[in-house]
Design a protein around this motif. Structure first.
Motif, PDB file in Angstrom:
ATOM      1  N   VAL A  21      54.427  28.861  53.137  1.00 53.57           N
ATOM      2  CA  VAL A  21      55.815  28.985  53.579  1.00 53.57           C
ATOM      3  C   VAL A  21      56.257  30.445  53.549  1.00 53.57           C
ATOM      4  N   LEU A  22      55.790  31.199  52.554  1.00 51.62           N
ATOM      5  CA  LEU A  22      56.126  32.612  52.470  1.00 51.62           C
ATOM      6  C   LEU A  22      55.580  33.372  53.666  1.00 51.62           C
ATOM      7  N   ALA A  27      56.486  36.065  58.759  1.00 55.80           N
ATOM      8  CA  ALA A  27      56.159  36.152  60.182  1.00 55.80           C
ATOM      9  C   ALA A  27      57.419  36.086  61.038  1.00 55.80           C
ATOM     10  N   ILE A  28      58.386  35.268  60.627  1.00 56.92           N
ATOM     11  CA  ILE A  28      59.643  35.183  61.382  1.00 56.92           C
ATOM     12  C   ILE A  28      60.380  36.511  61.331  1.00 56.92           C
ATOM     13  N   ILE A  29      60.459  37.110  60.133  1.00 56.96           N
ATOM     14  CA  ILE A  29      61.158  38.389  60.000  1.00 56.96           C
ATOM     15  C   ILE A  29      60.482  39.470  60.838  1.00 56.96           C
ATOM     16  N   VAL A  30      59.138  39.548  60.735  1.00 65.52           N
ATOM     17  CA  VAL A  30      58.405  40.548  61.508  1.00 65.52           C
ATOM     18  C   VAL A  30      58.570  40.303  63.001  1.00 65.52           C
ATOM     19  N   GLY A  31      58.526  39.031  63.417  1.00 67.62           N
ATOM     20  CA  GLY A  31      58.692  38.717  64.830  1.00 67.62           C
ATOM     21  C   GLY A  31      60.058  39.117  65.363  1.00 67.62           C
TER      22      GLY A  31
END
Length: 266
Positions: A21-22, A27-31
Motif C-alpha cells: 500500500v505504501l 506511486a500516486i504522489i510521484v505520478g
C-alpha cells in the motif's frame, strides 16, 4: 505462536519489505508530480497558471521562513479549534438527544439531513450580521459547518449502543450525566471520533472560506492575497502547507483518541 516466530525470522532474514500500500501511495504522489511537471512544460496552459515544480518548491521555501505565515497560521488554528469546540459540543449534545429519543429523532433529524449538504457559505452574510466582521463570524461559520457531521454521527452511534448497556446503567440508577460519561461515550467512541475528524476538516474549510471573503489575516486571506497578486507559485505553496496542516491535525486527532481508547481498555 511457533509459526508466527518462524515467519518473523524468515522475514528478518530476507530483509525489510515495505507495505505494498505504501508503494501505491508513493506511486500516486510521484505520478501526480510528473503529470504536473509535464503539463507545466508542455505549454498547453499559461505558464504562470501552472508553474513548474522548481518554482513552487522555491516559493515553499520562502514561505516557510516567512514570519507572516506563522502569524496567520496561528489565527486560522485558533479560529478552527474554537469552531470545533463549539460545533462539536453542540453536535454531541444534539446527537445524543436525537439518537436517544425516537420521537425527537423522527421529528428533528430529517432537518439535519436536509441542511447538512447545503453549502454553508450562503449563511456567511447572516454570520456577519450576527457576529460582526471580526473573528466571531469566522468561528461561527466553522462551528455551523462542523455541527452537522458530529450530530449525525453521534445520533447513529447512539442507536448502535447495545440495549444491555442501557439496562445496566438504569439498574444502577445512573443519572443522565453518568449515563453519558460511563455508558454512551465509551460505547460509541468510534462514531464520535469519526464525527470529530470529519467535523474538524469541515470546520477548517468553513474558516478558510470565511477568511477569503472578509478578513485581513489567516491562511485563507493569504491564499486570496496571492491570487490577487497573481503569484501562483506562492499560492500553490500555501495550498500545500494547508494540506499538510490538515493531514497533521487529522493524524493528531487519531493518535490522541487511540491512546485514550488504549488507556480506557486497560
Amino acid at each position: 505462536m511457533a509459526s508466527t516466530g518462524v515467519l518473523t525470522s524468515s522475514e528478518r532474514a530476507s530483509g525489510w519489505r515495505p507495505d505494498p500500500v505504501l508503494w501505491v501511495r508513493l506511486a500516486i504522489i510521484v505520478g501526480v508530480l510528473v503529470l504536473w511537471q509535464v503539463v507545466a512544460m508542455s505549454g498547453l496552459l499559461y505558464q504562470d497558471v501552472v508553474p513548474q515544480l522548481p518554482a513552487i518548491v522555491a516559493a515553499l521555501g520562502r514561505l516557510l521562513v516567512n514570519p507572516e505565515l506563522y502569524r496567520n497560521l496561528w489565527v486560522t488554528l485558533y479560529e478552527t479549534v474554537l469552531a470545533l469546540v463549539f460545533g462539536g459540543v453542540a453536535g454531541l449534545f444534539v446527537g445524543i438527544v436525537l439518537g436517544g429519543s425516537r420521537f425527537f429523532g423522527r421529528a428533528f433529524e430529517p432537518y439535519l439531513y436536509y441542511l447538512g449538504p447545503t453549502p454553508k457559505i450562503i449563511f456567511f452574510p447572516v454570520m456577519i450580521m450576527w457576529f460582526g466582521t471580526g473573528g466571531g463570524s469566522k468561528i461561527a461559520m466553522g462551528a455551523f459547518s462542523c455541527f452537522f457531521p458530529v450530530a449525525l454521527s453521534v445520533a447513529v452511534g447512539m442507536r448502535a449502543i447495545p440495549p444491555i448497556l442501557m439496562r445496566v446503567g438504569q439498574s444502577f440508577r445512573a443519572s443522565p450525566r453518568q449515563m453519558v460519561q460511563k455508558i454512551y461515550l465509551p460505547a460509541m467512541r468510534e462514531p464520535v471520533v469519526n464525527g470529530l475528524r470529519l467535523g474538524f476538516g469541515i470546520a477548517l474549510i468553513g474558516v478558510l472560506l470565511a477568511e477569503t471573503k472578509l478578513s485581513n489575516q489567516g491562511l485563507g486571506f493569504l491564499v486570496i492575497q496571492n491570487y490577487q497578486r497573481f503569484d501562483m507559485p506562492a499560492m500553490y505553496a500555501l495550498l500545500i502547507a494547508i494540506f499538510v496542516l490538515s493531514m497533521g491535525a487529522n493524524a493528531a486527532i487519531t493518535r490522541l483518541t487511540s491512546r485514550s481508547a488504549a488507556s480506557g481498555a486497560r
